[in-house]
Design a protein around this motif. Structure first.
Motif, PDB file in Angstrom:
ATOM      1  N   LEU A 130      -1.099   7.972   9.919  1.00 32.62           N
ATOM      2  CA  LEU A 130      -1.318   6.698   9.237  1.00 32.62           C
ATOM      3  C   LEU A 130      -2.306   5.805   9.993  1.00 32.62           C
ATOM      4  O   LEU A 130      -2.981   4.973   9.381  1.00 32.62           O
ATOM      5  CB  LEU A 130       0.017   5.969   9.050  1.00 32.62           C
ATOM      6  CG  LEU A 130       0.975   6.598   8.029  1.00 32.62           C
ATOM      7  CD1 LEU A 130       2.300   5.851   8.005  1.00 32.62           C
ATOM      8  CD2 LEU A 130       0.356   6.624   6.637  1.00 32.62           C
ATOM      9  N   HIS A 155       1.287  11.498   6.741  1.00 28.80           N
ATOM     10  CA  HIS A 155       2.079  10.334   7.170  1.00 28.80           C
ATOM     11  C   HIS A 155       2.225  10.312   8.694  1.00 28.80           C
ATOM     12  O   HIS A 155       2.650   9.305   9.255  1.00 28.80           O
ATOM     13  CB  HIS A 155       3.440  10.282   6.445  1.00 28.80           C
ATOM     14  CG  HIS A 155       4.522  11.097   7.062  1.00 28.80           C
ATOM     15  ND1 HIS A 155       5.087  12.172   6.434  1.00 28.80           N
ATOM     16  CD2 HIS A 155       5.186  10.986   8.246  1.00 28.80           C
ATOM     17  CE1 HIS A 155       6.032  12.693   7.183  1.00 28.80           C
ATOM     18  NE2 HIS A 155       6.115  11.999   8.296  1.00 28.80           N
ATOM     19  N   SER A 162      -7.159   5.636   2.870  1.00 33.66           N
ATOM     20  CA  SER A 162      -5.812   5.062   2.806  1.00 33.66           C
ATOM     21  C   SER A 162      -5.075   5.440   1.525  1.00 33.66           C
ATOM     22  O   SER A 162      -3.848   5.520   1.515  1.00 33.66           O
ATOM     23  CB  SER A 162      -5.885   3.539   2.940  1.00 33.66           C
ATOM     24  OG  SER A 162      -6.678   2.983   1.905  1.00 33.66           O
ATOM     25  N   SER A 163      -5.813   5.677   0.449  1.00 34.11           N
ATOM     26  CA  SER A 163      -5.141   6.031  -0.811  1.00 34.11           C
ATOM     27  C   SER A 163      -4.442   7.377  -0.686  1.00 34.11           C
ATOM     28  O   SER A 163      -3.344   7.566  -1.247  1.00 34.11           O
ATOM     29  CB  SER A 163      -6.156   6.066  -1.960  1.00 34.11           C
ATOM     30  OG  SER A 163      -7.170   7.026  -1.719  1.00 34.11           O
ATOM     31  N   SER A 172       7.002   5.017   6.938  1.00 35.21           N
ATOM     32  CA  SER A 172       6.642   3.790   6.224  1.00 35.21           C
ATOM     33  C   SER A 172       5.408   3.169   6.875  1.00 35.21           C
ATOM     34  O   SER A 172       5.388   2.963   8.094  1.00 35.21           O
ATOM     35  CB  SER A 172       7.804   2.789   6.269  1.00 35.21           C
ATOM     36  OG  SER A 172       8.966   3.362   5.704  1.00 35.21           O
ATOM     37  N   ASN A 173       4.418   2.847   6.066  1.00 34.14           N
ATOM     38  CA  ASN A 173       3.143   2.393   6.618  1.00 34.14           C
ATOM     39  C   ASN A 173       3.291   1.174   7.525  1.00 34.14           C
ATOM     40  O   ASN A 173       2.836   1.178   8.671  1.00 34.14           O
ATOM     41  CB  ASN A 173       2.166   2.084   5.482  1.00 34.14           C
ATOM     42  CG  ASN A 173       0.795   1.710   5.992  1.00 34.14           C
ATOM     43  OD1 ASN A 173       0.206   2.444   6.792  1.00 34.14           O
ATOM     44  ND2 ASN A 173       0.279   0.572   5.565  1.00 34.14           N
ATOM     45  N   LYS A 175      -3.349   8.639   2.170  1.00 30.35           N
ATOM     46  CA  LYS A 175      -2.187   8.393   3.030  1.00 30.35           C
ATOM     47  C   LYS A 175      -1.025   7.882   2.187  1.00 30.35           C
ATOM     48  O   LYS A 175       0.126   8.302   2.369  1.00 30.35           O
ATOM     49  CB  LYS A 175      -2.535   7.382   4.118  1.00 30.35           C
ATOM     50  CG  LYS A 175      -3.540   7.872   5.148  1.00 30.35           C
ATOM     51  CD  LYS A 175      -3.866   6.780   6.152  1.00 30.35           C
ATOM     52  CE  LYS A 175      -4.895   7.235   7.171  1.00 30.35           C
ATOM     53  NZ  LYS A 175      -5.265   6.160   8.120  1.00 30.35           N
ATOM     54  N   TYR A 176      -1.325   6.980   1.255  1.00 27.89           N
ATOM     55  CA  TYR A 176      -0.273   6.422   0.388  1.00 27.89           C
ATOM     56  C   TYR A 176       0.362   7.530  -0.453  1.00 27.89           C
ATOM     57  O   TYR A 176       1.597   7.585  -0.583  1.00 27.89           O
ATOM     58  CB  TYR A 176      -0.866   5.342  -0.517  1.00 27.89           C
ATOM     59  CG  TYR A 176       0.107   4.825  -1.551  1.00 27.89           C
ATOM     60  CD1 TYR A 176       1.112   3.925  -1.204  1.00 27.89           C
ATOM     61  CD2 TYR A 176       0.032   5.255  -2.883  1.00 27.89           C
ATOM     62  CE1 TYR A 176       2.018   3.454  -2.148  1.00 27.89           C
ATOM     63  CE2 TYR A 176       0.930   4.794  -3.829  1.00 27.89           C
ATOM     64  CZ  TYR A 176       1.921   3.901  -3.451  1.00 27.89           C
ATOM     65  OH  TYR A 176       2.813   3.447  -4.386  1.00 27.89           O
ATOM     66  N   VAL A 200       2.683   9.500   1.691  1.00 23.98           N
ATOM     67  CA  VAL A 200       3.891   8.746   2.032  1.00 23.98           C
ATOM     68  C   VAL A 200       4.887   8.799   0.869  1.00 23.98           C
ATOM     69  O   VAL A 200       6.099   8.989   1.070  1.00 23.98           O
ATOM     70  CB  VAL A 200       3.546   7.289   2.396  1.00 23.98           C
ATOM     71  CG1 VAL A 200       4.802   6.414   2.380  1.00 23.98           C
ATOM     72  CG2 VAL A 200       2.881   7.226   3.766  1.00 23.98           C
ATOM     73  N   VAL A 201       4.386   8.660  -0.367  1.00 30.66           N
ATOM     74  CA  VAL A 201       5.263   8.752  -1.543  1.00 30.66           C
ATOM     75  C   VAL A 201       5.915  10.126  -1.607  1.00 30.66           C
ATOM     76  O   VAL A 201       7.132  10.251  -1.834  1.00 30.66           O
ATOM     77  CB  VAL A 201       4.469   8.468  -2.833  1.00 30.66           C
ATOM     78  CG1 VAL A 201       5.333   8.758  -4.058  1.00 30.66           C
ATOM     79  CG2 VAL A 201       3.984   7.021  -2.862  1.00 30.66           C
TER      80      VAL A 201
END
Length: 552
Positions: A276, A273, A283-284, A359-360, A286-287, A290-291
């Protein structure tokens, strides 16, 4: 405080802790001076002498305060905490602790030497393609290795306590110390790997280039849990020490242990994170990280709930009524409480800023702006550092056999207020300037003539004012520490350790299932990092296809 029932830690254990504090507060003074110079330069009102550049000063500030002050203070505090709650350290554990201390100190001296010689102006993140003298990387590696040696000494001491006390949960303060060092050892594997296999061979000229993306990813594998390595010792004081100062039981022993276990789970596998906006990372993934980052909000809220429940219990005991009546009767005139409490209050906006950073979409606005620097000054430089100051007010005189006198307490209250005012000016202006796009890590001269720079000048002057006030706070703190070390009247000072109420349920033994907790942590790390690292290595522009070829 005079009390015949005061439990004193062993003098030899105290000397080990004090040695770490000497280095920590020396780093505070020198690093704080470098920070003052930074703010003055950014204001455009001061020019550094010939031979000293802004990034050299910036590196001194970041390394001494972000790495040296924190690591030395934390390890000294953890050794003292384990001696107090798990019994006197054995000669072997103490000797190992001293070995760790000297390895760290030699590494710090080596690193500082090359920074001061102007051969390592690479900031505390030391991103490639910035390159430092090999001595800088070797010194930092020694600091990490020395901390590992100290960590293993703590593990051995805790294992000895467990062997002598089978089928019992370990003392809460010692349990938290072990969690903190487990987190540190696992997370520093990343920075050790990139230093040993990339930066040192590169700086020695053995290879011409390294994989920049991989080096940054390994750094941030370490860089985010570093924040929780700073925070967890502060949480130790909040959960265990503050209730004793308030003469109130710990709200929940089990909740405290569970929150530390969750911090271990969710503070390490989230470094992406910080990347980003980095190309080369899917990107998946990164997601996913982030979660996982947002999961750490759960133990943070558990901590807030526990602390404010403790405060309310204290207030009700003092006769406070109404929804917030307890807030008024808290012991605001006791610096041992005031400094950590102000740190807690500052952590409310600091936590909100952390949510924005992770947060992205919101991160797109503040990424690589001085907003991020302002966030660090709320978390580390306020919440953590003020709590460390509060710890020092009772731990140092406890070890030195002196009193935290009424006069020193009054000076410490002034210091806390001074620090808070200085940080309000500095951090607020950094956040506001960052929202307007002002870059971080940049000297004033690099953007002085830009069209928007004139809109930032007032913020930079506010930062210089805040930095000046903060440096006054550092001088006040050093005066207090010198008194507690050498000049305060002789006497006994309590090492306050809170206890759970007899009315609460007994802490379950499953909290001592270390194999399970470490296994879950490792699985989360493998889940979060294995595919991204594999992709980086397979698709590296330098053609590396395996770990053995990372530095080709």
């Amino acid at each position: 405080m005079n009390n015949n029932s005061i439990i004193k830690i062993d003098k030899k254990d105290g000397k080990l802790a004090l040695a770490h504090f000497y280095v920590a507060f020396s780093a505070l003074l020198l690093g704080g001076l470098a920070g003052l110079l930074q703010t003055l330069v950014r204001s455009g009102k001061v020019t550094l002498p010939a031979g000293i550049n802004y990034y050299q000063v910036l590196t001194v500030h970041g390394v001494l305060l972000g790495l040296v002050l924190t690591t030395f203070f934390i390890i000294g505090f953890l050794f003292a905490s384990m001696s107090r709650t798990s019994g006197t350290l054995s000669n072997g554990v103490r000797k190992t602790g001293w070995i760790g201390f000297w390895v760290m100190t030699i590494g710090t001296a080596l690193t500082a030497t090359f920074i001061l010689l102007g051969k390592a102006s690479v900031l505390y993140t030391f991103y490639a393609p910035l390159k430092a003298h090999p001595g800088f990387y070797i010194g930092l590696t020694l600091v990490v290795v020395g901390s590992w040696i100290s960590g293993f000494a703590m593990f051995a001491h805790y294992a000895k306590w467990k062997k002598s006390n089978p089928k019992q949960v370990g003392p809460l303060l010692s349990f938290m110390a072990i969690i903190t060092m487990v987190l540190w050892l696992i997370s520093t594997l990343g920075v050790a790997a990139t230093a040993l296999f990339q930066y040192i061979p590169w700086s020695l000229g053995f290879v011409d280039r390294i994989d920049v993306l991989l080096s940054r990813t390994l750094f941030w594998y370490f860089g985010h849990p570093l924040v929780y390595f700073w925070l967890l010792p502060a949480y130790m004081a909040w959960y265990v020490i503050i209730p004793k100062i308030l003469d109130t039981p710990i709200f929940s022993d089990s909740l405290a242990r569970m929150s530390f276990i969750l911090f271990l789970f969710f503070s390490i596998p989230v470094g992406l994170h910080h990347q980003l906006l980095e190309p080369g990372v899917d990107s998946s993934w990164k997601y996913v990280q982030v979660v996982l980052t947002f999961m750490v909000i759960i133990p943070s809220l558990m901590t807030a709930f526990s602390m404010f429940a403790t405060f309310e219990r204290y207030g009700r005991k003092k006769g406070a009524t109404g929804l917030f009546g307890w807030f008024r009767v808290l012991p605001w005139n006791d610096a041992r409480f005031l400094a950590p409490m102000i740190g807690m209050l500052f952590f409310i906006p600091a936590g909100a800023g952390g949510i924005i950073n992770a947060s992205n979409q919101l991160n797109q606005v503040v990424h690589n702006t001085i907003w991020v620097t302002g966030h660090f000054h709320l978390t580390l430089a306020t919440s953590v550092v003020l709590t460390f100051f509060g710890i020092a007010y009772w731990l140092i005189p406890h070890i030195t056999g002196r009193k935290f006198t009424r006069e020193l307490n009054s000076l410490a209250i002034i210091q806390t207020i001074t620090w808070s005012i200085g940080m309000f000016f500095m951090s607020s202006s950094m956040h506001l300037e960052g929202l307007q796009g002002a870059p971080r890590r940049s000297a004033f001269s690099t953007y002085f003539n830009s069209p928007v720079s004139h809109d930032w000048i007032s913020y930079q002057i506010a930062q210089a004012v805040g930095g000046s006030i903060l440096f006054i706070g550092i001088i006040l703190e050093i005066i207090i520490i010198i008194n507690l070390l050498f000049l305060a009247p002789k006497g006994e000072t309590e090492f306050p350790v809170g206890e759970s109420s007899n009315e609460v349920e007994k802490t379950p033994l499953y909290f001592e299932n270390w194999k399970l907790w470490i296994a879950i942590t490792v699985l989360l790390i493998v889940f979060a990092y294995s595919v991204p690292l594999y992709d980086m290595i397979q698709n590296a522009p330098i053609g590396s296809k395996g770990f053995s070829n990372l530095i080709k």
